[in-house]
Design a protein around this motif. Structure first.
Motif, PDB file in Angstrom:
ATOM      1  N   LEU A   1      42.420  50.391  43.095  1.00 19.74           N
ATOM      2  CA  LEU A   1      42.152  49.680  41.854  1.00 19.74           C
ATOM      3  C   LEU A   1      43.404  48.910  41.455  1.00 19.74           C
ATOM      4  CD1 LEU A   1      40.177  52.315  39.751  1.00 19.74           C
ATOM      5  CD2 LEU A   1      39.263  50.292  40.898  1.00 19.74           C
ATOM      6  N   GLU A   2      43.228  47.626  41.154  1.00 21.40           N
ATOM      7  CA  GLU A   2      44.350  46.769  40.784  1.00 21.40           C
ATOM      8  C   GLU A   2      44.178  46.306  39.341  1.00 21.40           C
ATOM      9  OE1 GLU A   2      46.541  43.611  43.387  1.00 21.40           O
ATOM     10  OE2 GLU A   2      44.864  42.608  42.399  1.00 21.40           O
ATOM     11  N   PRO A   3      45.178  46.563  38.480  1.00 22.59           N
ATOM     12  CA  PRO A   3      45.067  46.098  37.091  1.00 22.59           C
ATOM     13  C   PRO A   3      45.397  44.609  36.983  1.00 22.59           C
ATOM     14  CG  PRO A   3      47.145  47.251  37.407  1.00 22.59           C
ATOM     15  CD  PRO A   3      46.398  47.342  38.711  1.00 22.59           C
ATOM     16  N   SER A   4      44.746  43.937  36.061  1.00 23.88           N
ATOM     17  CA  SER A   4      45.034  42.528  35.810  1.00 23.88           C
ATOM     18  C   SER A   4      44.693  42.212  34.353  1.00 23.88           C
ATOM     19  CB  SER A   4      44.231  41.625  36.759  1.00 23.88           C
ATOM     20  OG  SER A   4      42.843  41.832  36.584  1.00 23.88           O
TER      21      SER A   4
ATOM     22  N   ARG B   1      42.710  39.885  31.903  1.00 26.62           N
ATOM     23  CA  ARG B   1      41.540  39.003  31.923  1.00 26.62           C
ATOM     24  C   ARG B   1      41.475  38.211  30.628  1.00 26.62           C
ATOM     25  NH1 ARG B   1      35.664  40.423  30.560  1.00 26.62           N
ATOM     26  NH2 ARG B   1      34.437  38.740  31.473  1.00 26.62           N
TER      27      ARG B   1
ATOM     28  N   LEU C   1      42.690  44.188  29.411  1.00 28.16           N
ATOM     29  CA  LEU C   1      43.049  44.793  30.690  1.00 28.16           C
ATOM     30  C   LEU C   1      41.798  45.018  31.516  1.00 28.16           C
ATOM     31  CD1 LEU C   1      45.281  46.082  32.470  1.00 28.16           C
ATOM     32  CD2 LEU C   1      44.824  48.249  31.297  1.00 28.16           C
ATOM     33  N   LEU C   2      41.881  44.625  32.796  1.00 28.39           N
ATOM     34  CA  LEU C   2      40.756  44.772  33.705  1.00 28.39           C
ATOM     35  C   LEU C   2      41.219  45.456  34.981  1.00 28.39           C
ATOM     36  CD1 LEU C   2      37.751  43.957  34.437  1.00 28.39           C
ATOM     37  CD2 LEU C   2      38.750  41.938  35.526  1.00 28.39           C
ATOM     38  N   TYR C   3      40.439  46.416  35.454  1.00 24.10           N
ATOM     39  CA  TYR C   3      40.701  47.054  36.750  1.00 24.10           C
ATOM     40  C   TYR C   3      39.614  46.618  37.728  1.00 24.10           C
ATOM     41  CZ  TYR C   3      44.221  50.176  34.786  1.00 24.10           C
ATOM     42  OH  TYR C   3      45.357  50.689  34.209  1.00 24.10           O
ATOM     43  N   SER C   4      40.030  46.125  38.870  1.00 24.31           N
ATOM     44  CA  SER C   4      39.074  45.717  39.893  1.00 24.31           C
ATOM     45  C   SER C   4      39.488  46.316  41.233  1.00 24.31           C
ATOM     46  CB  SER C   4      38.999  44.195  40.002  1.00 24.31           C
ATOM     47  OG  SER C   4      40.287  43.643  40.214  1.00 24.31           O
ATOM     48  N   GLN C   5      38.487  46.649  42.065  1.00 21.79           N
ATOM     49  CA  GLN C   5      38.763  47.266  43.360  1.00 21.79           C
ATOM     50  C   GLN C   5      39.193  46.197  44.355  1.00 21.79           C
ATOM     51  OE1 GLN C   5      37.009  50.996  44.476  1.00 21.79           O
ATOM     52  NE2 GLN C   5      35.960  49.964  46.155  1.00 21.79           N
ATOM     53  N   LYS C   6      40.329  46.413  45.015  1.00 23.65           N
ATOM     54  CA  LYS C   6      40.895  45.462  45.952  1.00 23.65           C
ATOM     55  C   LYS C   6      41.038  46.119  47.326  1.00 23.65           C
ATOM     56  CE  LYS C   6      41.581  42.228  42.850  1.00 23.65           C
ATOM     57  NZ  LYS C   6      40.836  40.952  42.862  1.00 23.65           N
TER      58      LYS C   6
END
Length: 556
Positions: free
Chosen positions: A211-214, A216, A227-232
């Motif tokens: 999971l990578e925070p970014s 948005r 804050l958004l967490y997306s699977q990378k």
């Protein structure tokens, strides 16, 4: 098929298109195959262009939940839940056929000649089957505690573990661990060797899913950023070198620039005369080398304190009316390191040198070693164990069982932290030191910062959120070995990974070993914290800049 020259591949990070997860990788000719168990995709990735193709367009639903991946004799192997499957890759029908059913969920699969290896996290085993009959030949203990994936190279079985952040090299016949290396990123999910016939060299690739925070930009929210967490996913070379004579292995290194600067800005009136402001410099170790060092703001004098370099800044007078910036900037080569020592290596050890007993077995840092709760804990932690390595491991697990991680503005002594059951890295460390020293295990504090793990943000200054400390313990006849303070305390009640037991990741910056990182001396006398606090006198600025990734002189 033509072979891709190794120099073109080296250092290349692959980010597969559309992959929600990567649950196994293997090579087929010059193409990399990856299984996405979330979507059921079998992906073919061009190593040079990173062009991605779905090979099982008509059978993707048969591959949902798949993990592990191997190709041998144009036959594809993988696992889904408790079942191990194979299918024809040459005919491209990709219809799975059952090979064997395990008692628990299968994770990794690899095949070598007439042998099939299958890892099973629930059982903590690696099962070995006959490829022709499906009969079990033997089984090994799995080296880690997470989900493990497998590949074979000659007489070696290679294992990657998601929780341990580690790749293990095992003897394929016995399952004995030859050595292990830390991966540069967390959650490794698969591994495969690429062999280049032109250079006759192998390069190990490891896949990751995390999971990578970014941040948005959401125009419908207030405030607008969230804050958004997306699977990378990514696939990256694992560079390593094993030094059997020294019992350790190094893995992916980075060249980093580190600066530590103080901004003098007292919070209240102060007047100090003939001042030495002493700041420890980074040390050189097996995994850390100094390439260049220079002063910032003001010049310093380099001195040696207990065998370690210290930058000494001198001031005739410090008052609240004066403003300075001063510190140092250093370019470091840092690597991941993992030691390979067993309890057998720690039998019949020589006695601890007298000078070590006088320095590393005493309470010289407010360790509360004379309190009842700490003395009782020291006995309970090791029980009847007499082996030094097992004692340290038992002490670590004892502390992890009784503490949960949390931070406060100040560090309490070990007896208070142990009663409370919550501690920062410094409080974990204090208890570890106290229990170890009471059990006659020499140990010391190491720190001071960790580089933020943004390895793909090169050339941009990065600021760590907190400082950090960990421990080294001493093995007579061998030397000092590292152990992290709290990062392996991942689960309530365990089991706990051992990734940082006798190991450090590349992002640890070693700046002080059992000496104060920063100290004030006025008119020849150390200034007590209760008199003047460094934190009340100055603001520290710490920045890391990742310059480039390093490769060892030889790739094994």
């Amino acid at each position: 098929m033509t072979s891709i020259p190794l120099p073109q591949l080296m250092g290349q990070t692959i980010r597969p298109l559309v992959a929600s997860s990567i649950d196994g990788i293997t090579f087929h000719g010059d193409h990399l195959l990856a299984i996405d168990g979330t979507e059921g995709y079998l992906l073919q990735i061009n190593m040079l262009t990173q062009q991605t193709k779905i090979l099982n367009s008509e059978h993707w639903s048969d591959f949902i939940g798949a993990s592990g991946l191997a190709v041998i004799d144009d036959t594809l192997w993988f696992a889904i839940e408790e079942n191990v499957y194979f299918c024809s890759f040459l005919a491209n029908d990709l219809v799975p056929q059952l090979f064997v059913k395990l008692p628990s969920r299968a994770n990794g699969v690899t095949v070598y000649q007439s042998t099939v290896y299958v890892s099973c996290q629930d059982r903590g085993k690696i099962f070995v089957f006959n490829r022709e009959t499906g009969k079990e030949i033997t089984r090994f203990h799995a080296p880690g505690i997470g989900r493990e994936n497998l590949t074979v190279k000659g007489e070696e079985l290679w294992v990657t573990d998601t929780l341990e952040q580690t790749v293990y090299c095992l003897d394929r016949a016995t399952g004995e661990v030859i050595f292990s290396v830390l991966t540069p990123f967390e959650s490794p999910t698969g591994l495969a060797f690429y062999y280049d016939a032109a250079t006759e060299k192998d390069l190990l690739y490891v896949s990751y899913t995390f999971l990578e925070p970014s941040i948005r930009d959401n125009p419908n929210a207030e405030p607008q950023h969230e804050l958004l967490y997306s699977q990378k996913t990514l696939i990256h070379p694992l560079y390593f070198k094993y030094y059997p004579e020294h019992k350790y292995a190094l893995s992916n290194g980075f060249l980093i620039e580190l600066s530590y600067v103080e901004e003098l800005a007292p919070l209240y009136p102060v007047d100090l005369k003939d001042v030495e402001w002493r700041i420890a410099l980074p040390v050189e170790t097996h995994r850390q080398k100094i390439k260049h060092i220079e002063s910032v703001g003001l010049p310093f004098i380099e001195e040696i304190q207990d065998g370690q370099k210290v930058a000494v800044f001198k001031f005739e007078q410090l008052t609240h009316q004066k403003r300075y910036i001063f510190g140092w900037k250093v370019v470091l080569e840092v690597w991941g390191i993992k030691y390979k020592l067993s309890p057998r290596d720690c039998e019949k050890l020589p006695s601890l040198p007298q000078e070590f007993s006088e320095r590393y077995l005493v309470d010289n840092d407010d360790l509360a070693m004379d309190t009842e709760i700490i003395r009782r804990a020291a006995v309970e932690a090791i029980g009847t164990e007499t082996n030094l390595l097992r004692q340290v491991y038992s002490i670590r697990n004892y502390v992890y069982d009784r503490l949960s991680y949390g931070i406060k503005p100040h560090i309490d002594p070990p007896d208070v932290a142990l009663k409370r059951g919550v501690g920062s890295c410094g409080e974990y460390l204090g208890i570890l030191l106290a229990l170890s020293r009471l059990n006659k295990i020499a140990c010391r504090t190491v720190g001071r910062y960790k580089c933020p793990h943004f390895t793909f943000t090169k050339g941009v200054p990065l600021e760590p959120d907190y400082n950090h400390v960990w421990m080294e313990f001493y093995i007579p006849s061998f030397g000092w070995v590292p152990m992290e303070s709290n990062p392996d305390d991942l689960f309530e009640g365990g089991p706990y990974p051992s990734r940082f037991f006798m190991g450090l990741a590349w992002y640890h910056a070693e700046m002080a070993k059992d000496i104060p990182f920063e100290r004030l001396v006025s008119e020849g006398t150390p200034v007590a914290k209760t008199t003047v606090s460094i934190g009340d006198l100055a603001i520290n600025h710490v920045k890391f800049t990742i310059l480039e990734e390093l490769q060892p002189p030889e790739i094994i």
